[in-house]
Structures are given as structure tokens and as C-alpha cells.
Design a protein around this motif. Structure first.
Motif, PDB file in Angstrom:
ATOM      1  N   THR A 153       0.737  -1.189  -0.135  1.00 57.78           N
ATOM      2  CA  THR A 153      -0.060   0.031   0.128  1.00 57.78           C
ATOM      3  C   THR A 153       0.905   1.442   0.028  1.00 57.78           C
ATOM      4  N   GLU A 154       0.470   2.220  -0.824  1.00 59.56           N
ATOM      5  CA  GLU A 154       1.254   3.513  -0.728  1.00 59.56           C
ATOM      6  C   GLU A 154       0.489   4.842  -0.614  1.00 59.56           C
ATOM      7  N   VAL A 155       0.783   5.739  -0.112  1.00 58.10           N
ATOM      8  CA  VAL A 155       0.148   7.008   0.142  1.00 58.10           C
ATOM      9  C   VAL A 155       0.687   8.016  -1.152  1.00 58.10           C
ATOM     10  N   VAL A 156      -0.166   8.428  -1.936  1.00 57.73           N
ATOM     11  CA  VAL A 156       0.138   9.441  -2.842  1.00 57.73           C
ATOM     12  C   VAL A 156      -0.116  10.720  -2.243  1.00 57.73           C
ATOM     13  N   LYS A 157       1.095  11.421  -2.216  1.00 62.03           N
ATOM     14  CA  LYS A 157       1.234  12.719  -1.181  1.00 62.03           C
ATOM     15  C   LYS A 157       0.583  13.849  -2.012  1.00 62.03           C
ATOM     16  N   ASN A 158       0.497  13.913  -3.240  1.00 60.10           N
ATOM     17  CA  ASN A 158       0.094  15.029  -4.237  1.00 60.10           C
ATOM     18  C   ASN A 158      -0.769  14.268  -5.286  1.00 60.10           C
ATOM     19  N   PRO A 159      -1.913  14.767  -5.171  1.00 61.73           N
ATOM     20  CA  PRO A 159      -3.061  14.192  -6.110  1.00 61.73           C
ATOM     21  C   PRO A 159      -2.810  14.489  -7.600  1.00 61.73           C
ATOM     22  N   ARG A 160      -1.683  15.414  -7.889  1.00 62.78           N
ATOM     23  CA  ARG A 160      -1.529  15.502  -9.199  1.00 62.78           C
ATOM     24  C   ARG A 160      -0.846  14.208  -9.768  1.00 62.78           C
ATOM     25  N   PHE A 161      -0.126  13.437  -8.861  1.00 64.98           N
ATOM     26  CA  PHE A 161       0.609  12.343  -9.301  1.00 64.98           C
ATOM     27  C   PHE A 161      -0.142  11.014  -9.637  1.00 64.98           C
ATOM     28  N   LEU A 162      -1.237  10.915  -9.754  1.00 72.20           N
ATOM     29  CA  LEU A 162      -1.910   9.660  -9.956  1.00 72.20           C
ATOM     30  C   LEU A 162      -1.124   9.018 -10.908  1.00 72.20           C
ATOM     31  N   SER A 163      -0.954   7.640 -11.096  1.00 63.62           N
ATOM     32  CA  SER A 163       0.050   7.020 -11.950  1.00 63.62           C
ATOM     33  C   SER A 163      -0.926   6.433 -13.135  1.00 63.62           C
ATOM     34  N   PRO A 164      -0.444   6.179 -14.173  1.00 67.93           N
ATOM     35  CA  PRO A 164      -1.140   5.480 -15.244  1.00 67.93           C
ATOM     36  C   PRO A 164      -1.232   4.171 -15.000  1.00 67.93           C
ATOM     37  N   ILE A 165      -2.444   3.543 -15.364  1.00 69.43           N
ATOM     38  CA  ILE A 165      -3.028   2.101 -15.005  1.00 69.43           C
ATOM     39  C   ILE A 165      -2.766   1.408 -16.275  1.00 69.43           C
ATOM     40  N   TYR A 166      -1.951   0.186 -16.312  1.00 68.93           N
ATOM     41  CA  TYR A 166      -1.396  -0.421 -17.280  1.00 68.93           C
ATOM     42  C   TYR A 166      -2.135  -1.624 -17.370  1.00 68.93           C
ATOM     43  N   VAL A 235       3.177   2.019 -26.786  1.00 62.42           N
ATOM     44  CA  VAL A 235       2.799   0.437 -27.107  1.00 62.42           C
ATOM     45  C   VAL A 235       1.713  -0.076 -26.104  1.00 62.42           C
ATOM     46  N   LEU A 236       2.039  -0.070 -24.887  1.00 57.75           N
ATOM     47  CA  LEU A 236       1.306  -0.880 -23.939  1.00 57.75           C
ATOM     48  C   LEU A 236       0.005  -0.114 -23.771  1.00 57.75           C
ATOM     49  N   PRO A 237      -1.358  -0.729 -23.583  1.00 56.95           N
ATOM     50  CA  PRO A 237      -2.529  -0.172 -23.479  1.00 56.95           C
ATOM     51  C   PRO A 237      -2.575   0.332 -21.827  1.00 56.95           C
ATOM     52  N   HIS A 238      -3.067   1.640 -21.658  1.00 60.09           N
ATOM     53  CA  HIS A 238      -3.044   1.941 -20.455  1.00 60.09           C
ATOM     54  C   HIS A 238      -4.132   3.334 -20.375  1.00 60.09           C
ATOM     55  N   ILE A 239      -4.413   3.460 -19.049  1.00 60.19           N
ATOM     56  CA  ILE A 239      -5.216   4.673 -18.708  1.00 60.19           C
ATOM     57  C   ILE A 239      -4.632   5.765 -17.930  1.00 60.19           C
ATOM     58  N   ILE A 240      -4.722   7.065 -17.871  1.00 60.04           N
ATOM     59  CA  ILE A 240      -4.221   7.911 -17.039  1.00 60.04           C
ATOM     60  C   ILE A 240      -5.632   8.733 -16.353  1.00 60.04           C
ATOM     61  N   PRO A 241      -5.581   8.420 -15.003  1.00 62.41           N
ATOM     62  CA  PRO A 241      -6.580   8.953 -14.204  1.00 62.41           C
ATOM     63  C   PRO A 241      -6.230  10.330 -13.976  1.00 62.41           C
TER      64      PRO A 241
END
Length: 647
Positions: A153-166, A235-241
Motif C-alpha cells: 500500500t502506498e500513500v500518494v502525497k500529491n493528487p496531481r501524481f496519480l499513476s498510469p494504469i497499465y 505501445v502498452l494499453p493504459h489509462i491515465i486518471p
């Protein structure tokens, strides 16, 4: 009872098999057999990847937490190579909990081995914000048929940094689930990339004041790993929230709705730098650098080159320090800094000289997103300075070495640049791609035959990014022996018997002048003598062959820069010989390359000319085939040989 030899042998084999322990026959689970049959070439299969993301409002602020479950199955004896794992984290991504176990399949059942030891270490990276650390561990007892399970589990300290979902990777994935639970007052945009050919099931529902977004995909084949791909995000399929906005105390707060939201955040971190008076020594330096310069371009050039030469590039940052440049006075005193620090001192030095620079954010070519599609911090990873002189925009990267002011860094060619013009004022500009003929390798060579030995004199002229590559490599090759060894490799022509005798360098490490290399060489046993005929191939350099691509390549390919090659070779015809055969000329052209070879007899010489222009940075597989087919034609011409006949 009489037994023949065959029957005796059969009985002995049966008896031998009965005595062999059952463990000698490696049996695996039904699940393993089914997956092995479905993915026979896979070394590892991800059985499950379950991602849960929580985005909630608390006291008017956003809190983001992510949890991950990863279950893998190892398919062959290479399992031990997958035993070393690490998790990356930083001040923006704080690891909260980690559990890891391996499951060894032995004697028909799984035995659990829990990971007990985790080692934390710093990770130095060449990046825009770099305080990365890693948590390293080893899965014990991995063999064919083993499984692993990782939960963290990780805490994302800044909401601007949501990671891509591959939704794909370089191994098969049996099942991937992503669930994002967010307060109903938080608005999202989900930017999709490369998902068109994938059956990703998406649902959305509201429940107890939350919006629940979920994605699921089953049975994804592995992607082929290939070198020199522009970026696997292409190349890889992903979604960026992307969190576009949220309500706080009945007030709507824009976060990353568009580029203006990103720029507002960026500007808040640079608006207060360099407000104090510049160091007196820095002012004196600028005045000395520009005292004899009469134009703005000459002044900017002198300041820019001094910065490249004297401010050492070191990239190590912590938290928001990865986004906030240091004061120019501090950078001047320390003589080192990262990309932002170098831009800061360059900005201040230009200001002292009465010139205006603009802090500029930019993504290197490894990032494929545009500011419009992805207005989040993952769109860029670098800072430079841009400036306008006589209507021309110059993109100045002070982290570079030997970059002339007219050329951007090779790794930002064609990219969008976010240029600051003050509070709430910005402009997006396109960085130009440098023309192929700017990055030139040219040689003029004269040749003589000494029996079968080829003896030559060459003047090479090297420019653009090609020259910069030479300079960066020559910094380490700084003894006569190393220099000669380097040029023996870089100037090689004909075959591996090529040997440089003497070499002279002109304009070495000069920012604005072409590098000139004068050298003499010999190639032993190059020509062939058969009776009264001499056979010699003047295609001494065959650069086209470096651009051939594999027929089964599946991905785009990228080169560092466009390039141009120009060779003029003059062969003195030996006394007593005449030209019996000259190869045919070649002229081949398409939208990606131009290749031309010509032969001509002038007086008692043969003049050979070879020009090649490679006019691309990236090629898709179909375009690669076009190039490869053209090169096959050129390669046939490379085999053609001059014939000289004794009179």
C-alpha cells in the motif's frame, strides 16, 4: 518359460521405472499445465493484479491511497532470475505496508516462504524530480511451478501524481482488476492510450456518497520487448486518471482540468526565485563575457556556452525541490546543479546582460504525451530556458555539452515546450527537429594502390549532433594512444584491417565550428590481383547497413537524430592499368532516405561519390520495411567491384 532378448529388455525397463521415486517425475498443478499450454513461451505469467485506489476529501483536501496485489506463476527454470524484486517510492509516493511471499511447489503441494528481510536504498536517477528510493527483497526458493504474492500500500502525497494504469506488459496477464473509489464531489477525466484492441470492461456506480469506477481485463498476451522503441507508453494499453476538479467547502477547485491548472502549480514554485540582488562576482562575469559582443545573439551565445562549460550537471532532488530551481547566486557559488538550477543561473545571467529568458518545462522524447492530452506532471521531466531574438526562438539546455545555441538537445527535438511568460501567462511551442544535413559526416579521400595494399589520405568534416557525440566520447579518450584507438574505430573503412597511421584534429571541442579530422591510413590485402586484373571495391563505408531492421519487428523504432553522409573518394589508377569495368551508378529515394552512388573516370583517376540522407526520427513497422527493402537494393550495389586491366 522362454524369453527372447526384446522381452527381457522390456521387463528390465519396467522394473527400473518402478524403482524410480515419484519425485523424479516433475508433476505440476492442473493450473500450471493449462497456463503452460496457453502460453508455451512465457517465463512468467501474472495470475492476478488487483489495484484499489481511494481518493477522498478530508478537511477540504484530497487524500489518495493505492493498494496492490500481484500474484505470479513461474513457468520454467529461469524462475530464479525473478527472485530479486524492488519497489520504488519517494516523497510523493510513501510506502505504507509491504508483504511478500513465495510458494514453492514440492511433493505435490505448495510450501510458503515469507520474505522477512527488506533493504532500503537510494536510487540516483537522471530525472526532473529525483529523490527515489527502493525497497529491495528476494523471493526464496523459486523454481519451475513456484508462485509469488506481493501486497503493498502506498500513500500518494500529491493528487496531481496519480499513476498510469497499465493493462498489458511483457508477460501474459490472466486477470487485472482496477477499482477507483472517489468522493462524489471529485471530478475525473480518464485519458486512454492504445486501448482500442483490448476488451477492457468498465463500470461506474454511485454508492454511499462515492463514485466507484472499475476496469477489468482477462487473458492478455505478452507484448514483445524490442530495443530502441520510442517509449512503451506508446505501445502498452493504459489509462491515465486525471483529477480535474473537486468541491471544497461548497467551492469548486480546479486542479488539472487543462494546461492552465498545471501551469498555475508550476508557476507557484518558480515565481519567487532570484528576487535578491545578483552576486557582484556574477555581474562582473557577465560583463566580462559580453563586453566585446555587439548583438543580443552574441551576448546570449557567450553566456550560454559559459554555463554549459562551467556548471556541472548533477541530478538529485528531494520532494518539491524537484520542481523548484535553486537561486542563481547559490548555483554560481557551487558550480553545479540540475536542469532547473542551470536554467535559473542562465536566466539570471541573461537578465544581467539585459536579455530576457523564459523558464520552460518540457518532456524528453521518452515521454509521448502532449500537454493537452495529459496536463499532469507526468507530461514533462526536464527544464530548459527559451528566449526570443529577432523573431527566432532559441531553446537553451544548459545541462548539455557542446550544444551550439542554434540547436536544441537531441532528446527534445519535436517536443512541446511549456514556456513561462509570467503569472497565468504561458505559451506552448514546438521544438524543431534538426535537419539531417546539419548532422553530417563528410569525408574526402585520395587512394593509392601499393600492390594489394590500399593507402589513403582523408579529410573528415563532422557537424551537428554527430560532432557532439564525438566530443562527448573524446573527453574520456584524452591520450595520444586512446585518441588513435578511438579514430581507428570511428573512421574504419573497407574491412577490419583498416589502420590509421597519423591523425590531426582541428576545432576540437569548439561549439560552433565543424570538427576536422585529417588522417592517413592503410588497409592491407584489400585489393585482389588475378592475372593481369586488379579488383577493388570503393564502397569503403556502408552506413546504410546500420539502418536495417528485423523482418519480424512489431514496434516503432527511434533514432537519436536525422543524419547525412557524404563521401568523395578518388583512386589513382596504377601505371600500366586501364579501367576495364566500372559499376553502375545507383540513385534510390523515398520519403525516409536518399542514397546515391556514382563512378566517374577523370584523367588517370576514378572518382567515387556516395551520399546518404536518413530523414526520420521514428518509423513504424511498415515504414521500417520500406527502409529495409531499399537497403537490400543498395547492398547489392555495395558488392559491385571495379576492374582494372593491365595494358
Amino acid at each position: 518359460m522362454n524369453l527372447n532378448n526384446t522381452s527381457i529388455l522390456t521387463l528390465l525397463c519396467i522394473a527400473f521405472l518402478v524403482l524410480i521415486p515419484k519425485s523424479a517425475f516433475a508433476q505440476y498443478t492442473k493450473e500450471f499445465d493449462l497456463i503452460k499450454n496457453k502460453y508455451p513461451d512465457a517465463q512468467i505469467v501474472r495470475l492476478l493484479e488487483d489495484v484499489k485506489i481511494s481518493v477522498q476529501l478530508k478537511d477540504g483536501a484530497l487524500e489518495v491511497k493505492q493498494s496492490f496485489v500481484e500474484e505470479d506463476l513461474y513457468m520454467d527454470e529461469s524462475a530464479t532470475y525473478g527472485s530479486k524484486r524492488n519497489l520504488r517510492f519517494s516523497s510523493f509516493f510513501e510506502l505504507e505496508s509491504v508483504e511478500a511471499s513465495s510458494y514453492e511447489y514440492k511433493d505435490g503441494k505448495y510450501k510458503t516462504h515469507k520474505v522477512e528481510e527488506f533493504l532500503e536504498k537510494d536510487e540516483m536517477e537522471d530525472s526532473f524530480h529525483d529523490d527515489s528510493k527502493s525497497l529491495n527483497f528476494i523471493y526464496p526458493n523459486l523454481t519451475t511451478g513456484s508462485k509469488t504474492k506481493l501486497e503493498y500500500t502506498e500513500v500518494v502525497k500529491n493528487p496531481r501524481f496519480l499513476s498510469p494504469i497499465y493493462f498489458g506488459d511483457f508477460y501474459p496477464i490472466k486477470q487485472k482488476k482496477v477499482t477507483l473509489v472517489a468522493d462524489k464531489d471529485i471530478q475525473f477525466r480518464f485519458q486512454e492510450f492504445n486501448t482500442e484492441d483490448y476488451n477492457i470492461k468498465f463500470t461506474k456506480e454511485e454508492k454511499r456518497g462515492n463514485i466507484i469506477y472499475s476496469w477489468e481485463i482477462l487473458d492478455v498476451d505478452k507484448h514483445k520487448y524490442e530495443s530502441n522503441v520510442p517509449s512503451y507508453s506508446k505501445v502498452l494499453p493504459h489509462i491515465i486518471p486525471i483529477i480535474t476538479s473537486y468541491k471544497s467547502n461548497d467551492k469548486n477547485v480546479n486542479l488539472l482540468n487543462d494546461v492552465s491548472g498545471l501551469y498555475e502549480w508550476y508557476y507557484s514554485m518558480v515565481k519567487d526565485i532570484n528576487l535578491s540582488e545578483p552576486d557582484a562576482n556574477l555581474v562582473s562575469l557577465v560583463n566580462e563575457l559580453t563586453k566585446d559582443k555587439t548583438t543580443d545573439l552574441e551576448k546570449a551565445r557567450a553566456i550560454y556556452y559559459w554555463t554549459q562549460k562551467n556548471i556541472k550537471y548533477i541530478a538529485f532532488e528531494y520532494a518539491l525541490g524537484g520542481f523548484i530551481p535553486r537561486e542563481a547566486n547559490d548555483v554560481y557559488k557551487k558550480k553545479y546543479g540540475d536542469c532547473k538550477d542551470n536554467s535559473s543561473i542562465l536566466y539570471e545571467m541573461l537578465k544581467i546582460a539585459g536579455l530576457e529568458g523564459h523558464l520552460t518545462w518540457i518532456g524528453t522524447r521518452s515521454i509521448t504525451y502532449s500537454y493537452t492530452d495529459v496536463p499532469t506532471p507526468i507530461v514533462d521531466n526536464h527544464m530548459i530556458l527559451s528566449m526570443e531574438i529577432d523573431g527566432e526562438t532559441y531553446f537553451l539546455d544548459a545541462t548539455g555539452r557542446y550544444l551550439p545555441i542554434e540547436m536544441p538537445s537531441s532528446f527534445i527535438q519535436g517536443k512541446e515546450a511549456l514556456v513561462s511568460n509570467g503569472e497565468a501567462k504561458y505559451v506552448i511551442k514546438d521544438v524543431p527537429v534538426v535537419d539531417a544535413k546539419t548532422n553530417a559526416f563528410k569525408e574526402v579521400t585520395t587512394l593509392k594502390l601499393n600492390d594489394t595494399e590500399l593507402v589513403g589520405t582523408t579529410k573528415a568534416e563532422i557537424s551537428g549532433y554527430y560532432k557532439i557525440d564525438f566530443f562527448n566520447q573524446l573527453e574520456d579518450d584524452n591520450t595520444p594512444a586512446k585518441i588513435k584507438e578511438y579514430y581507428n574505430f570511428k573512421m574504419r573503412k573497407g574491412n577490419n584491417k583498416f589502420l590509421i597511421d597519423t591523425v590531426t584534429e582541428t576545432n576540437k571541442f569548439d561549439y560552433d565550428k565543424d570538427l576536422i579530422i585529417d588522417y592517413t591510413f592503410n588497409i592491407n590485402d584489400y585489393a585482389k590481383i588475378l592475372g593481369d586484373e586488379i579488383y577493388i571495391n570503393l564502397n569503403l563505408r556502408k552506413d546504410e547497413t546500420d539502418f536495417k531492421f528485423e523482418d519480424d519487428r512489431e514496434n516503432d523504432i527511434e533514432v537519436t537524430y536525422k543524419s547525412y553522409y557524404d563521401y568523395v573518394t578518388t583512386l589513382e589508377i596504377p601505371d600500366g592499368y586501364v579501367v576495364d569495368y566500372l559499376p553502375k551508378d545507383l540513385s534510390l529515394s523515398n520519403e525516409f532516405m536518399n542514397s546515391k552512388i556514382t563512378y566517374e573516370t577523370i584523367d588517370n583517376t576514378i572518382v567515387y561519390k556516395h551520399q546518404l540522407e536518413m530523414d526520420f526520427l521514428t518509423l513504424n513497422p511498415e515504414q521500417q520495411k520500406t527502409i529495409s527493402d531499399a537497403i537490400k537494393v543498395v547492398e547489392k550495389s555495395f558488392k559491385d567491384t571495379i576492374v582494372l586491366k593491365k595494358q
